[in-house]
Motif scaffolding. Structure first.
Motif, PDB file in Angstrom:
ATOM      1  N   ASN A  57      47.137  36.795  63.707  1.00 32.78           N
ATOM      2  CA  ASN A  57      45.889  36.283  63.117  1.00 32.78           C
ATOM      3  C   ASN A  57      45.365  37.213  62.026  1.00 32.78           C
ATOM      4  OD1 ASN A  57      45.884  34.034  64.848  1.00 32.78           O
ATOM      5  ND2 ASN A  57      44.806  35.179  66.454  1.00 32.78           N
ATOM      6  N   GLY A  58      46.301  37.768  61.262  1.00 29.56           N
ATOM      7  CA  GLY A  58      45.937  38.620  60.141  1.00 29.56           C
ATOM      8  C   GLY A  58      45.545  40.033  60.508  1.00 29.56           C
ATOM      9  N   LYS A  59      45.672  40.398  61.790  1.00 28.21           N
ATOM     10  CA  LYS A  59      45.270  41.727  62.240  1.00 28.21           C
ATOM     11  C   LYS A  59      46.463  42.485  62.800  1.00 28.21           C
ATOM     12  CE  LYS A  59      41.988  44.073  65.305  1.00 28.21           C
ATOM     13  NZ  LYS A  59      40.915  43.883  66.331  1.00 28.21           N
ATOM     14  N   GLU A  60      46.602  43.735  62.390  1.00 28.84           N
ATOM     15  CA  GLU A  60      47.687  44.584  62.879  1.00 28.84           C
ATOM     16  C   GLU A  60      47.436  44.968  64.335  1.00 28.84           C
ATOM     17  OE1 GLU A  60      50.192  48.088  60.710  1.00 28.84           O
ATOM     18  OE2 GLU A  60      48.092  48.548  61.112  1.00 28.84           O
ATOM     19  N   THR A  61      48.446  44.788  65.177  1.00 28.68           N
ATOM     20  CA  THR A  61      48.276  45.092  66.596  1.00 28.68           C
ATOM     21  C   THR A  61      49.565  45.628  67.206  1.00 28.68           C
ATOM     22  OG1 THR A  61      47.800  44.130  68.792  1.00 28.68           O
ATOM     23  CG2 THR A  61      48.794  42.678  67.162  1.00 28.68           C
ATOM     24  N   ASP A  62      49.431  46.524  68.168  1.00 26.69           N
ATOM     25  CA  ASP A  62      50.586  47.057  68.898  1.00 26.69           C
ATOM     26  C   ASP A  62      50.522  46.642  70.367  1.00 26.69           C
ATOM     27  OD1 ASP A  62      48.457  48.603  69.723  1.00 26.69           O
ATOM     28  OD2 ASP A  62      49.515  50.523  69.579  1.00 26.69           O
ATOM     29  N   PHE A  63      49.990  45.429  70.630  1.00 32.39           N
ATOM     30  CA  PHE A  63      49.812  45.005  72.018  1.00 32.39           C
ATOM     31  C   PHE A  63      51.154  44.865  72.746  1.00 32.39           C
ATOM     32  CE2 PHE A  63      50.693  40.907  70.140  1.00 32.39           C
ATOM     33  CZ  PHE A  63      51.248  40.139  71.156  1.00 32.39           C
TER      34      PHE A  63
END
Length: 297
Positions: A57-63
């Motif tokens: 959703n356009g957001k950088e994440t390392d989940f």
């Protein structure tokens, strides 16, 4: 919270199991065909930058990295008990079952299986992964809507990466774990000389064409002195020193980038021996000799 970027495809606690007394490892670069002159800490090997980093959703994440970290942290205590021969005080079988479970997840998470998992996602349905897609109120979603959702999921790299752990879980759930565990053995080296190798492709499979690691006899080095064996319907009583060296040679040969060892001299010796296996036929013969251990006991 800061985003992590150094993502290990082999967990650091397992890499640590192959370190020398100095806490470091000798490292052989397979692509450059040379032994690194400096020893490395576990955090410096078997990782890729941003491997589990995605834009959602356009957001950088390392989940996804957080997901793998949680799985590893739950297994780590069992791993340390296994390699130290310490019994689980609550359930003596739990650690063994947990080990089998984790090896399935680790196998699917290795870079060498990236392409295979991507292909699997492209041709599988939600039902294949035991998923149910429903509306928020719990009602059924029409089939044409499910197909649209599945198409979007297949285009999402984070979904493909997450499936690696989920496939390991579903592969494990298909097992008759009690029956399966009867043909598994954790072997501890009898001598104080513990020099086993760890490579970036650490599973030795008798049959490399299986869809799940549990479908093949296999050997996996757990630490510099401990090895896991899975075999079918046979009795494994003892492992010779010659067989353990052959295992290390094959670990070296099938590694793509790095091979590590607690001792640089031993690693150099294995590299020299491995250079003699200069054809596919010789490597196949070596594997056949290694897996005869399940036939001769």
């Amino acid at each position: 919270m800061s985003i992590s970027r150094r993502h290990h495809y082999i967990p650091k606690f397992l890499i640590q199991g192959f370190a020398g007394d100095d806490g470091k490892l000798a490292v052989f670069d397979r692509q450059k065909n040379l032994l690194n002159p400096s020893r490395k800490y576990p955090k410096q090997v078997f990782y890729e930058w941003n491997r589990n980093l995605f834009f959602v959703n356009g957001k950088e994440t390392d989940f996804i990295e957080e997901l793998f970290s949680k799985i590893e942290s739950r297994f780590a205590p069992a791993y340390h008990r296994i390699i130290s021969k310490e019994k689980n005080p609550e359930n003596p079988y739990f650690d063994h079952f947990h080990l089998i479970h984790y090896l399935g997840i680790l196998f699917n998470s290795l870079p060498l299986n990236d392409e295979k998992i991507t292909e699997l996602v492209q041709k599988s349905t939600f039902e294949d992964f035991a998923f149910q897609i429903r509306n928020k109120d719990g009602s059924e979603i029409p089939e044409h809507k499910k197909k649209e959702i599945l198409k979007r999921f297949r285009q999402e790299p984070a979904f493909t990466q997450a499936i690696k752990s989920w496939k390991g879980i579903t592969d494990y759930l298909k097992l008759d774990i009690v029956k399966f565990s009867q043909f598994c053995k954790v072997y501890h080296a009898a001598s104080e000389v513990q020099l086993h190798l760890l490579g970036d492709n650490p599973f030795l499979l008798k049959n490399e064409r299986v869809s799940a690691v549990y479908e093949s006899e296999f050997i996996f080095p757990l630490s510099k002195g401990v090895t896991f064996y899975h075999y079918f319907g046979k009795e494994l009583k003892s492992i010779s020193a010659e067989n353990r060296i052959k295992v290390d040679i094959l670990i070296f040969l099938q590694s793509n980038k790095l091979v590590c060892s607690p001792d640089s001299s031993y690693l150099s010796m294995i590299a020299n021996i491995a250079s003699k296996y200069d054809s596919k036929e010789k490597i196949i013969k070596l594997k056949e000799l290694i897996f005869r251990i399940f036939e001769n006991n």
